[in-house]
Design a protein around this motif. Structure first.
Motif, PDB file in Angstrom:
ATOM      1  N   ALA A 187      -5.387  45.683 -10.294  1.00 39.93           N
ATOM      2  CA  ALA A 187      -4.728  44.295 -10.646  1.00 39.93           C
ATOM      3  C   ALA A 187      -3.187  44.753 -10.429  1.00 39.93           C
ATOM      4  O   ALA A 187      -2.916  45.711 -10.763  1.00 39.93           O
ATOM      5  N   THR A 188      -2.492  43.566 -10.093  1.00 35.64           N
ATOM      6  CA  THR A 188      -1.312  43.705  -9.743  1.00 35.64           C
ATOM      7  C   THR A 188      -0.489  42.702 -10.800  1.00 35.64           C
ATOM      8  O   THR A 188      -0.944  41.923 -11.666  1.00 35.64           O
ATOM      9  N   TRP A 189       0.591  43.686 -11.495  1.00 35.97           N
ATOM     10  CA  TRP A 189       1.203  43.102 -12.773  1.00 35.97           C
ATOM     11  C   TRP A 189       2.462  42.303 -12.153  1.00 35.97           C
ATOM     12  O   TRP A 189       3.085  42.779 -11.556  1.00 35.97           O
ATOM     13  N   THR A 190       2.643  41.072 -12.929  1.00 42.08           N
ATOM     14  CA  THR A 190       3.693  40.214 -12.620  1.00 42.08           C
ATOM     15  C   THR A 190       4.417  39.801 -13.796  1.00 42.08           C
ATOM     16  O   THR A 190       3.877  39.453 -14.783  1.00 42.08           O
ATOM     17  N   HIS A 191       5.724  39.920 -13.779  1.00 45.73           N
ATOM     18  CA  HIS A 191       6.451  39.527 -14.981  1.00 45.73           C
ATOM     19  C   HIS A 191       6.813  38.061 -14.728  1.00 45.73           C
ATOM     20  O   HIS A 191       7.611  37.516 -13.888  1.00 45.73           O
ATOM     21  N   VAL A 192       6.329  37.130 -15.745  1.00 44.55           N
ATOM     22  CA  VAL A 192       6.838  35.777 -15.861  1.00 44.55           C
ATOM     23  C   VAL A 192       7.617  35.553 -17.137  1.00 44.55           C
ATOM     24  O   VAL A 192       6.766  35.047 -18.259  1.00 44.55           O
ATOM     25  N   ARG A 193       8.743  35.710 -17.454  1.00 43.02           N
ATOM     26  CA  ARG A 193       9.204  35.708 -18.767  1.00 43.02           C
ATOM     27  C   ARG A 193       9.597  34.493 -19.430  1.00 43.02           C
ATOM     28  O   ARG A 193      10.100  33.495 -18.597  1.00 43.02           O
ATOM     29  N   VAL A 194       8.913  34.561 -20.685  1.00 38.86           N
ATOM     30  CA  VAL A 194       9.210  33.021 -21.413  1.00 38.86           C
ATOM     31  C   VAL A 194       9.935  33.554 -22.709  1.00 38.86           C
ATOM     32  O   VAL A 194       9.608  34.589 -23.264  1.00 38.86           O
TER      33      VAL A 194
END
Length: 260
Positions: free
Chosen positions: A90-97
């Protein structure tokens, strides 16, 4: 009280994957929630969780589900303090909330203050440009993928809970089920019990009720977000289109992925 993950004849044959090291991991679709028009959600496509402090066994379980995207909604400090254990493949992606303001939490003196803090958090989801941009990015990524995905925050209840409620509403799930699913977080209380035990030990029994307000899903919190949506965008459709800037391609893509 019914359990929307297990009760009812339509749940026959559904097997929920449980993780010992991420107690709020679950399928966004539940067991295949019914929709207003008689349809049903597709399981095994989108997953939600609390932070991924995973054992090797649980990381392998996620890989076995075919998850190829991990979308992390946490703030920078949360990621640095507890980085996700990688999920193989899996690829980790940061989508900051933006999450619960830690300065507010550190100075809580009453249950009322805790409730007010949490209601502000849900208003941020609607009123803050950065939060709307992040939720828009999340839903766009979910709409355009062709493989199982997982999104999460720290406890898996607020940022993750709001995103999951949006997805269920896009798919046409009745509001009663949306709320049941949102509150289901409170049944998976391992993480909450751990932190409340620390509060009890270090701050005293009288502080447990105060800090519990920031560690549970509460119908009043979701209602506060919905009230902000009505104030600023009229309804959920307006929030999705004008607030999150989602076009027909994204909304159609989400329904395509969510509906069986």
């Amino acid at each position: 009280m019914s359990n929307p993950l297990t009760d009812g004849p339509e749940r026959e044959g559904y097997e929920l994957t449980r993780l010992a090291s991420a107690d709020n991991f679950r399928d966004v679709a539940g067991p295949g929630y019914p929709t207003y028009d008689g349809g049903r959600l597709r399981t095994g496509v989108l997953f939600r969780s609390n932070e991924l402090q995973l054992s090797d066994t649980d990381a392998g379980s996620l890989a076995g589900l075919g998850i190829r995207d991990v979308l992390d909604l946490r703030d920078h400090q949360e990621v640095e303090a507890h980085p996700d254990v990688p999920v193989p493949g899996a690829t980790w992606t940061h989508v900051r909330v933006p999450g619960i303001p830690m300065d507010d939490v550190a100075t809580l003196t009453s249950r009322e203050a805790g409730l007010a803090t949490m209601k502000r958090v849900y208003r941020i989801f609607v009123e803050d440009d950065g939060a709307r941009g992040a939720f828009g990015e999340l839903l766009t990524r979910l709409a355009h993928a062709e493989h199982p995905q997982l999104f999460h925050c720290t406890a898996g209840k607020d940022r993750t809970g709001w995103a999951s409620a949006l997805l269920l509403r896009v798919a046409g799930v009745p509001e009663a089920t949306v709320m049941e699913d949102y509150l289901l977080t409170n049944r998976f209380d391992g993480t909450r019990s751990k932190y409340l035990s620390m509060v009890r030990e270090h701050l005293g029994e009288d502080k447990v009720a105060v800090y519990e307000t920031v560690m549970v899903a509460d119908a009043a919190y979701l209602a506060e977000g919905d009230a902000a949506v009505a104030e600023h965008f009229g309804d959920i459709t307006g929030y999705l289109r004008d607030g999150l800037d989602l076009g027909d391609d994204v909304l159609t893509g989400l329904r395509r992925r969510l509906l069986a």
